[in-house]
Scaffold this motif. Structure first.
Motif, mmCIF file in Angstrom:
data_model
loop_
_atom_site.group_PDB
_atom_site.id
_atom_site.type_symbol
_atom_site.label_atom_id
_atom_site.label_comp_id
_atom_site.label_asym_id
_atom_site.label_seq_id
_atom_site.Cartn_x
_atom_site.Cartn_y
_atom_site.Cartn_z
ATOM 1 N N LEU A 248 0.836 -1.204 0.000
ATOM 2 C CA LEU A 248 0.000 0.000 0.000
ATOM 3 C C LEU A 248 0.869 1.253 0.000
ATOM 4 O O LEU A 248 0.570 2.226 -0.703
ATOM 5 N N ARG A 249 1.951 1.240 0.762
ATOM 6 C CA ARG A 249 2.851 2.397 0.791
ATOM 7 C C ARG A 249 3.510 2.612 -0.570
ATOM 8 O O ARG A 249 3.725 3.756 -1.000
ATOM 9 N N ASN A 250 3.825 1.526 -1.243
ATOM 10 C CA ASN A 250 4.354 1.660 -2.595
ATOM 11 C C ASN A 250 3.333 2.336 -3.505
ATOM 12 O O ASN A 250 3.678 3.243 -4.281
ATOM 13 N N TRP A 251 2.061 1.901 -3.418
ATOM 14 C CA TRP A 251 1.032 2.495 -4.270
ATOM 15 C C TRP A 251 0.775 3.949 -3.912
ATOM 16 O O TRP A 251 0.446 4.763 -4.787
ATOM 17 N N GLU A 252 0.934 4.300 -2.639
ATOM 18 C CA GLU A 252 0.788 5.707 -2.257
ATOM 19 C C GLU A 252 1.793 6.561 -3.031
ATOM 20 O O GLU A 252 1.449 7.625 -3.562
ATOM 21 N N THR A 253 3.029 6.095 -3.127
ATOM 22 C CA THR A 253 4.057 6.817 -3.871
ATOM 23 C C THR A 253 3.711 6.902 -5.348
ATOM 24 O O THR A 253 3.816 7.965 -5.985
ATOM 25 N N VAL A 254 3.269 5.780 -5.915
ATOM 26 C CA VAL A 254 2.932 5.737 -7.340
ATOM 27 C C VAL A 254 1.789 6.703 -7.660
ATOM 28 O O VAL A 254 1.841 7.449 -8.650
ATOM 29 N N VAL A 255 0.752 6.703 -6.832
ATOM 30 C CA VAL A 255 -0.410 7.567 -7.070
ATOM 31 C C VAL A 255 -0.001 9.042 -6.987
ATOM 32 O O VAL A 255 -0.416 9.870 -7.819
ATOM 33 N N LYS A 256 0.807 9.378 -6.008
ATOM 34 C CA LYS A 256 1.257 10.771 -5.872
ATOM 35 C C LYS A 256 2.125 11.193 -7.054
ATOM 36 O O LYS A 256 1.992 12.311 -7.573
ATOM 37 N N GLU A 257 2.998 10.288 -7.499
ATOM 38 C CA GLU A 257 3.865 10.609 -8.640
ATOM 39 C C GLU A 257 3.053 10.810 -9.917
ATOM 40 O O GLU A 257 3.477 11.547 -10.811
ATOM 41 N N ARG A 258 1.890 10.173 -9.976
ATOM 42 C CA ARG A 258 0.998 10.340 -11.131
ATOM 43 C C ARG A 258 0.286 11.702 -11.097
ATOM 44 O O ARG A 258 -0.335 12.115 -12.074
ATOM 45 N N GLY A 259 0.369 12.384 -9.956
ATOM 46 C CA GLY A 259 -0.216 13.710 -9.838
ATOM 47 C C GLY A 259 -1.553 13.763 -9.138
ATOM 48 O O GLY A 259 -2.189 14.824 -9.072
ATOM 49 N N PHE A 260 -1.991 12.638 -8.559
ATOM 50 C CA PHE A 260 -3.263 12.616 -7.858
ATOM 51 C C PHE A 260 -3.067 12.949 -6.377
ATOM 52 O O PHE A 260 -2.088 12.529 -5.760
ATOM 53 N N HIS A 261 -4.010 13.682 -5.831
ATOM 54 C CA HIS A 261 -4.026 13.942 -4.392
ATOM 55 C C HIS A 261 -4.573 12.711 -3.677
ATOM 56 O O HIS A 261 -5.539 12.101 -4.134
ATOM 57 N N THR A 262 -3.965 12.319 -2.561
ATOM 58 C CA THR A 262 -4.426 11.145 -1.815
ATOM 59 C C THR A 262 -4.815 11.520 -0.392
ATOM 60 O O THR A 262 -4.453 12.582 0.112
ATOM 61 N N SER A 263 -5.531 10.592 0.225
ATOM 62 C CA SER A 263 -5.914 10.763 1.627
ATOM 63 C C SER A 263 -4.760 10.487 2.574
ATOM 64 O O SER A 263 -4.842 10.794 3.761
ATOM 65 N N GLY A 264 -3.660 9.883 2.047
ATOM 66 C CA GLY A 264 -2.684 9.280 2.939
ATOM 67 C C GLY A 264 -3.256 7.963 3.448
ATOM 68 O O GLY A 264 -4.448 7.674 3.283
ATOM 69 N N ILE A 265 -2.425 7.145 4.034
ATOM 70 C CA ILE A 265 -2.888 5.839 4.509
ATOM 71 C C ILE A 265 -3.758 6.017 5.747
ATOM 72 O O ILE A 265 -3.393 6.716 6.690
ATOM 73 N N VAL A 266 -4.933 5.406 5.695
ATOM 74 C CA VAL A 266 -5.927 5.501 6.766
ATOM 75 C C VAL A 266 -6.099 4.115 7.391
ATOM 76 O O VAL A 266 -6.325 3.132 6.678
#
Length: 313
Positions: A234-252
């Motif tokens: 999940l932490r890996n995907w958090e990085t990938v999503v942010k690098e794609r330019g999407f805003h995330t909730s952070g891990i909840v």
């Protein structure tokens, strides 16, 4: 290599938890595997239905919102849920059952390359039963033997999920370029993507439709959660999503799983959720879904929360 393992769960809105509780247990024969509350607003129920333990990929989840209005259908929304059943004979069984119980449904047809039976729940949520035709399903899926549905026709878990958007290719590129889905079919206004090659349990059908955005209400779909193995992934995907330019909730921390939320460019809300620890973290398998379970941070408010909820059973 980090991969998406298929669907994790899908979350909808219901106006009446009692009606919802009856339909998914007594009509569809699913097990209520968790009776809890919305962790962000514990005044409302959050109900989960699925297989024996609510395995990832079998979970249908509902937030009760008594003041919600009707859904006004449109684009830029998740618009239909596929549910896998064992065989073509199962579709015949369900069509007869729906006729007996006066459930809104169509004729047996085809959808996403499979024999299919479209139907709606009591609040207009659009679903389709899909013939799994004896194909493999995730090993973690476990049948609930106390279901009222005959063993050979029980719902197995989630199949193709339909998303309708103004810009098909934008979402398609998010799935393929960011998450590693494969495009397996395409026509002028529709494309099908799979996270696991050849398997319906990770399939997304994208339809392109211009027009007004759907206005959510009872029977609308809030978000789709896709499945990853653990928190490290999940932490890996958090990085990938942010690098794609999407805003995330952070891990909840959702107690039953860890989650990350983001909206893609059409506004579709995705959740990425871990397999574990699962619904048995605070309940035995035998007791799943029977009592109100609360995550530890809400336990001290149990009396207040229970006082505000209408009993379901």
């Amino acid at each position: 290599m980090h991969t998406i393992l298929g669907h994790h769960h899908i979350s909808m809105l219901t106006k009446d938890a009692k009606i919802n509780n009856h339909f998914y247990q007594k009509v569809l024969g699913l097990r209520r595997v968790k009776k809890t509350v919305n962790q962000d607003d514990p005044s409302m129920y959050h109900l989960f239905y699925g297989d024996l333990t609510g395995s990832a990929g079998t979970e249908l989840s509902f937030f009760e919102m008594p003041i919600v209005g009707n859904t006004i259908r449109g684009t830029n929304a998740i618009t239909q849920i596929g549910l896998l059943v064992p065989s073509y004979e199962s579709l015949i069984y369900w069509k007869e059952r729906f006729e007996t119980l006066e459930v809104t449904h169509g004729e047996i047809t085809t959808y996403a390359g499979r024999d299919a039976l479209h139907f709606e729940d009591s609040e207009g949520l659009r679903m389709v039963l899909l013939n799994n035709n004896g194909e493999a399903v995730p090993k973690k899926w476990s049948a609930w033997e106390d279901s009222i549905i005959e063993q050979q026709h029980r719902i197995l878990g989630m199949g193709a999920v339909e998303i309708t958007v103004r810009h098909l290719d934008r979402l398609g590129k998010t799935l393929t370029e960011m998450f590693g889905y494969t495009e397996v079919a395409r026509s002028d206004q529709e494309a099908i993507y799979q996270s696991v090659a050849g398997q319906s349990f990770g399939e997304i059908v994208i339809k392109q439709l211009d027009g007004p955005r759907e206005k959510p209400g009872r029977g609308s779909i809030h978000h789709l959660a896709i499945r990853v193995k653990n928190e490290d992934e999940l932490r890996n995907w958090e990085t990938v999503v942010k690098e794609r330019g999407f805003h995330t909730s952070g891990i909840v921390n959702r107690f039953y799983f860890q989650s990350l939320y983001f909206r893609e460019s059409n506004g579709i809300l995705f959740e990425i959720a871990t397999d574990g620890p699962g619904f048995t973290v605070d309940s035995s398998i035998e007791a799943l879904g029977k009592e109100l379970d609360l995550p530890p941070f809400l336990e001290e408010r149990r009396a207040e929360i229970e006082a505000n909820l209408i009993p379901l059973d």
